[in-house]
Design a protein around this motif. Structure first.
Motif, PDB file in Angstrom:
ATOM      1  N   LEU A  34       0.827  -1.207   0.000  1.00 27.64           N
ATOM      2  CA  LEU A  34       0.000   0.000   0.000  1.00 27.64           C
ATOM      3  C   LEU A  34       0.863   1.259   0.000  1.00 27.64           C
ATOM      4  N   PHE A  35       1.948   1.196   0.771  1.00 29.73           N
ATOM      5  CA  PHE A  35       2.859   2.345   0.828  1.00 29.73           C
ATOM      6  C   PHE A  35       3.523   2.580  -0.526  1.00 29.73           C
ATOM      7  N   MET A  36       3.919   1.496  -1.208  1.00 29.86           N
ATOM      8  CA  MET A  36       4.543   1.636  -2.525  1.00 29.86           C
ATOM      9  C   MET A  36       3.553   2.189  -3.552  1.00 29.86           C
ATOM     10  N   PHE A 249      12.117  10.908 -18.649  1.00 26.11           N
ATOM     11  CA  PHE A 249      11.481   9.659 -18.211  1.00 26.11           C
ATOM     12  C   PHE A 249      12.407   8.833 -17.320  1.00 26.11           C
ATOM     13  N   TYR A 250      13.722   8.923 -17.568  1.00 31.96           N
ATOM     14  CA  TYR A 250      14.635   8.102 -16.775  1.00 31.96           C
ATOM     15  C   TYR A 250      14.609   8.484 -15.293  1.00 31.96           C
ATOM     16  N   THR A 251      14.330   9.764 -14.985  1.00 32.57           N
ATOM     17  CA  THR A 251      14.239  10.145 -13.573  1.00 32.57           C
ATOM     18  C   THR A 251      13.043   9.472 -12.907  1.00 32.57           C
ATOM     19  N   PHE A 252      11.957   9.314 -13.676  1.00 32.66           N
ATOM     20  CA  PHE A 252      10.785   8.614 -13.149  1.00 32.66           C
ATOM     21  C   PHE A 252      11.123   7.152 -12.864  1.00 32.66           C
ATOM     22  N   LEU A 253      11.842   6.507 -13.788  1.00 28.95           N
ATOM     23  CA  LEU A 253      12.233   5.105 -13.574  1.00 28.95           C
ATOM     24  C   LEU A 253      13.147   4.965 -12.362  1.00 28.95           C
ATOM     25  N   VAL A 254      14.081   5.891 -12.208  1.00 26.96           N
ATOM     26  CA  VAL A 254      14.996   5.844 -11.059  1.00 26.96           C
ATOM     27  C   VAL A 254      14.221   5.936  -9.754  1.00 26.96           C
ATOM     28  N   MET A 255      13.253   6.838  -9.701  1.00 30.05           N
ATOM     29  CA  MET A 255      12.473   7.011  -8.484  1.00 30.05           C
ATOM     30  C   MET A 255      11.617   5.785  -8.189  1.00 30.05           C
ATOM     31  N   ILE A 256      11.044   5.151  -9.228  1.00 30.67           N
ATOM     32  CA  ILE A 256      10.240   3.947  -9.017  1.00 30.67           C
ATOM     33  C   ILE A 256      11.107   2.816  -8.474  1.00 30.67           C
ATOM     34  N   CYS A 257      12.308   2.648  -9.049  1.00 28.99           N
ATOM     35  CA  CYS A 257      13.224   1.615  -8.543  1.00 28.99           C
ATOM     36  C   CYS A 257      13.620   1.904  -7.095  1.00 28.99           C
ATOM     37  N   ILE A 259      11.843   3.542  -4.889  1.00 30.04           N
ATOM     38  CA  ILE A 259      10.672   3.283  -4.042  1.00 30.04           C
ATOM     39  C   ILE A 259      10.535   1.794  -3.758  1.00 30.04           C
ATOM     40  N   ILE A 260      10.600   0.977  -4.834  1.00 37.44           N
ATOM     41  CA  ILE A 260      10.416  -0.472  -4.646  1.00 37.44           C
ATOM     42  C   ILE A 260      11.556  -1.058  -3.811  1.00 37.44           C
TER      43      ILE A 260
END
Length: 290
Positions: A34-36, A249-257, A259-260
């Motif tokens: 839920l937090f992710m 877009f790569y900054t978005f991918l970095v942040m998702i990685c 977060i997970i």
């Protein structure tokens, strides 16, 4: 000896019969998911938000034109339309009394008042335009210049939905209906050239302006009071340029990685600490703690 590429696997699998599910682990796992999801939605919203950066320059943003469009929409609730006209003057010698092109008048209050609207061009030099009765062949006995300014715009409008901090229409809804009926209204405007470039490269020129205001009794020829609504303007040498910037877009991918990975790591540490503490407590209760 046959080479086995599986030896490079750093994510070694543990058989399910060697693992032990716990209620605490389930709660932590659900909470982590839920937090992710919350962080993912927040980061996606931030990624889709367009940043607007502003810089100051001293160049002329509208080199292709020597004139600036102006739009005015104003209501004079106590002066009939046939008295009202627009006069334009500037330091290049322009002097137009009773400008009529692109001008509309609409009677209100049973023809006792008027809504006045006009589009016109001004030169890039100091000057003024004013709403007055100067162009009328017949002058009213008691001219009342109390008014409401609905809009005064220099240059283009911003596109609908664009929200930028600035002074793009500071006189909107300016209400001077409570002023002295015979007063002359004087607005001193400082016009700032502005450029707005969106992320697709489209450019608009929505000029900004600041203003100061004063009212006074002004006498004309023969000592008669001849009120008017003056807009005296001068151009600022500074240009404000706004540019929309989208996040890569790569900054978005970095942040998702991040977060997970970060959530799983922290959740695993918390689960391990709780499980170890529970095991120590059980051993202590059974007297097996050495």
């Amino acid at each position: 000896m046959q080479f086995d590429i599986r030896r490079f696997d750093i994510y070694r699998k543990v058989p399910k019969d060697l693992t032990q599910p716990t209620l605490t682990g389930a709660i932590i796992s659900i909470s982590s998911c839920l937090f992710m999801i919350f962080l993912f939605v927040s980061e996606l919203k931030e990624f889709l938000t367009v940043d607007v950066q502003s810089v100051l320059t001293v160049d002329d943003p509208v080199k292709h034109s020597e004139k600036i469009p102006v739009f005015i929409n104003i209501t004079l609730p106590k002066l009939p339309c046939h008295y009202i006209g627009l006069d334009i003057q500037d330091d290049m010698g322009r002097h137009e009394v009773g400008f009529r092109d692109n001008t509309q008048k609409e009677s209100i209050n049973e023809e006792k008042g008027c809504r006045f609207e006009s589009h016109f061009l001004i030169n890039k030099v100091p000057g003024n335009f004013h709403v007055s009765t100067h162009s009328s062949h017949e002058q009213p006995q008691a001219p009342d210049m109390t008014h409401i300014i609905h809009k005064l715009r220099f240059g283009m409008d911003l596109e609908p939905g664009k929200e930028v901090e600035g002074s793009f229409n500071p006189l909107e809804h300016a209400d001077k209906t409570g002023a002295n009926a015979l007063a002359t209204h004087d607005y001193i405007l400082r016009v700032v050239p502005t450029v707005y470039e969106d992320k697709r490269g489209n450019i608009r020129y929505p000029f900004q302006y600041t203003y100061s205001y004063r009212d006074m009794l002004q006498l004309g020829h023969g000592g008669h009071v001849m009120p008017a609504i003056w807009f005296r303007y001068e151009m600022s040498p500074i240009t404000v340029r706004y540019v929309e910037k989208s996040k890569p877009f790569y900054t978005f991918l970095v942040m998702i990685c991040a977060i997970i990975g970060g959530t799983f790591t922290v959740a695993g540490i918390i689960d391990s600490l709780i499980f170890s503490a529970a095991e120590i407590i059980k051993k202590a209760e059974l007297g097996k703690l050495s």
